[in-house]
Design an enzyme around this catalytic site. Structure first.
Site, PDB file in Angstrom:
ATOM      1  N   GLY A  71       0.821  -1.207   0.000  1.00 56.73           N
ATOM      2  CA  GLY A  71       0.000   0.000   0.000  1.00 56.73           C
ATOM      3  C   GLY A  71       0.853   1.254   0.000  1.00 56.73           C
ATOM      4  O   GLY A  71       0.659   2.165  -0.801  1.00 56.73           O
ATOM      5  N   ASN A  74       6.409   0.990   2.392  1.00 55.18           N
ATOM      6  CA  ASN A  74       7.317   1.085   3.542  1.00 55.18           C
ATOM      7  C   ASN A  74       7.641  -0.276   4.147  1.00 55.18           C
ATOM      8  O   ASN A  74       8.803  -0.621   4.331  1.00 55.18           O
ATOM      9  CB  ASN A  74       6.722   1.990   4.617  1.00 55.18           C
ATOM     10  CG  ASN A  74       6.804   3.446   4.253  1.00 55.18           C
ATOM     11  OD1 ASN A  74       7.829   3.923   3.798  1.00 55.18           O
ATOM     12  ND2 ASN A  74       5.707   4.157   4.449  1.00 55.18           N
ATOM     13  N   GLU A  76       7.282  -3.222   2.911  1.00 59.20           N
ATOM     14  CA  GLU A  76       7.930  -4.085   1.931  1.00 59.20           C
ATOM     15  C   GLU A  76       9.420  -3.747   1.812  1.00 59.20           C
ATOM     16  O   GLU A  76      10.270  -4.629   1.720  1.00 59.20           O
ATOM     17  CB  GLU A  76       7.219  -3.959   0.582  1.00 59.20           C
ATOM     18  CG  GLU A  76       5.806  -4.504   0.590  1.00 59.20           C
ATOM     19  CD  GLU A  76       4.789  -3.622   1.337  1.00 59.20           C
ATOM     20  OE1 GLU A  76       3.730  -4.151   1.708  1.00 59.20           O
ATOM     21  OE2 GLU A  76       5.049  -2.410   1.550  1.00 59.20           O
ATOM     22  N   HIS A 103      23.349   6.358  -7.230  1.00 55.89           N
ATOM     23  CA  HIS A 103      24.151   6.666  -6.039  1.00 55.89           C
ATOM     24  C   HIS A 103      24.246   5.510  -5.056  1.00 55.89           C
ATOM     25  O   HIS A 103      25.253   5.380  -4.361  1.00 55.89           O
ATOM     26  CB  HIS A 103      23.564   7.872  -5.297  1.00 55.89           C
ATOM     27  CG  HIS A 103      23.764   9.155  -6.013  1.00 55.89           C
ATOM     28  ND1 HIS A 103      23.466  10.371  -5.437  1.00 55.89           N
ATOM     29  CD2 HIS A 103      24.225   9.442  -7.257  1.00 55.89           C
ATOM     30  CE1 HIS A 103      23.737  11.337  -6.287  1.00 55.89           C
ATOM     31  NE2 HIS A 103      24.185  10.799  -7.409  1.00 55.89           N
ATOM     32  N   ASN A 104      23.195   4.699  -4.947  1.00 59.04           N
ATOM     33  CA  ASN A 104      23.139   3.670  -3.908  1.00 59.04           C
ATOM     34  C   ASN A 104      23.277   2.254  -4.438  1.00 59.04           C
ATOM     35  O   ASN A 104      23.295   1.318  -3.646  1.00 59.04           O
ATOM     36  CB  ASN A 104      21.835   3.796  -3.110  1.00 59.04           C
ATOM     37  CG  ASN A 104      21.638   5.198  -2.580  1.00 59.04           C
ATOM     38  OD1 ASN A 104      20.743   5.906  -3.023  1.00 59.04           O
ATOM     39  ND2 ASN A 104      22.488   5.625  -1.672  1.00 59.04           N
ATOM     40  N   ARG A 114      -0.762   2.126  -3.623  1.00 55.06           N
ATOM     41  CA  ARG A 114      -1.917   3.009  -3.385  1.00 55.06           C
ATOM     42  C   ARG A 114      -1.545   4.480  -3.509  1.00 55.06           C
ATOM     43  O   ARG A 114      -2.400   5.346  -3.326  1.00 55.06           O
ATOM     44  CB  ARG A 114      -2.496   2.730  -2.001  1.00 55.06           C
ATOM     45  CG  ARG A 114      -3.149   1.367  -1.909  1.00 55.06           C
ATOM     46  CD  ARG A 114      -3.786   1.134  -0.569  1.00 55.06           C
ATOM     47  NE  ARG A 114      -4.477  -0.150  -0.549  1.00 55.06           N
ATOM     48  CZ  ARG A 114      -4.615  -0.894   0.528  1.00 55.06           C
ATOM     49  NH1 ARG A 114      -4.111  -0.504   1.690  1.00 55.06           N
ATOM     50  NH2 ARG A 114      -5.265  -2.042   0.462  1.00 55.06           N
ATOM     51  N   ARG A 142      30.716   4.525   0.508  1.00 59.43           N
ATOM     52  CA  ARG A 142      29.567   4.526   1.419  1.00 59.43           C
ATOM     53  C   ARG A 142      28.841   3.184   1.408  1.00 59.43           C
ATOM     54  O   ARG A 142      28.426   2.686   2.468  1.00 59.43           O
ATOM     55  CB  ARG A 142      28.620   5.664   1.040  1.00 59.43           C
ATOM     56  CG  ARG A 142      29.244   7.024   1.294  1.00 59.43           C
ATOM     57  CD  ARG A 142      28.481   8.132   0.637  1.00 59.43           C
ATOM     58  NE  ARG A 142      29.170   9.410   0.827  1.00 59.43           N
ATOM     59  CZ  ARG A 142      28.911  10.483   0.120  1.00 59.43           C
ATOM     60  NH1 ARG A 142      27.983  10.463  -0.836  1.00 59.43           N
ATOM     61  NH2 ARG A 142      29.573  11.607   0.349  1.00 59.43           N
TER      62      ARG A 142
END
Length: 161
Positions: A71, A74, A76, A103-104, A114, A142
């Site tokens: 939804g 977050n 997940e 970058h990551n 949703r 990093r």
């Protein structure tokens, strides 16, 4: 590229449509569930299985990424990030999709089904898949620090003493 997908009930329709979109673009898609709508399903196992499969493929030299839906995306993302070697990013626009890879070197994208239209979701995922990691030294450094912590809990010295 192999794309591993997982969702919960909130993202099931997007997942089904997205799988067709990705296959049409020439990607191999592996669906980690669910297989049917259940408003009470639990996403962690689906997302963790998809994340584990991404890491296993990458370790075997297979070009692979993951997509997890919910939804909000977050939970997940949190579940996927529990898998050693996963760098899952919550994406909500084209810039965050691109920066997650650039970058990551994110290997899993999380999206709130949703929160967006289908067209927005496909544009985020297409951008994520097509963006390479920059390989810039600062980003490599990093990511290495995150991997060090994940492996053995080590951190750089605290600059405050």
């Amino acid at each position: 590229m192999r794309i591993h997908i997982a969702t919960d009930h909130a993202g099931l329709d997007f997942s089904t449509q997205l799988q067709e979109h990705l296959r049409a673009a020439g990607h191999e898609v592996v669906d980690h569930g669910p297989v049917e709508y259940d408003a009470l399903d639990d996403y962690p196992a689906f997302c963790i299985r998809a994340a584990r499969a991404v890491v296993a493929d990458q370790e075997a030299g297979v070009e692979a990424l993951g997509v997890v839906f919910g939804g909000s995306g977050n939970g997940e993302q949190i579940a996927a990030n529990k898998v050693r070697g996963v760098r899952a990013a919550l994406v909500w626009n084209l810039a965050t999709a691109e920066l997650a890879r650039e970058h990551n070197d994110a290997n899993v994208i999380s999206i709130g089904a949703r929160q967006h239209t289908y067209d927005e979701v496909t544009s985020f995922i297409d951008r994520f898949i097509s963006t390479p990691f920059s390989g810039d030294e600062r980003h490599v450094r990093r990511i290495g620090q995150i991997a060090d912590f994940e492996r053995d809990g080590s951190l750089l010295p605290d600059p405050r003493g």
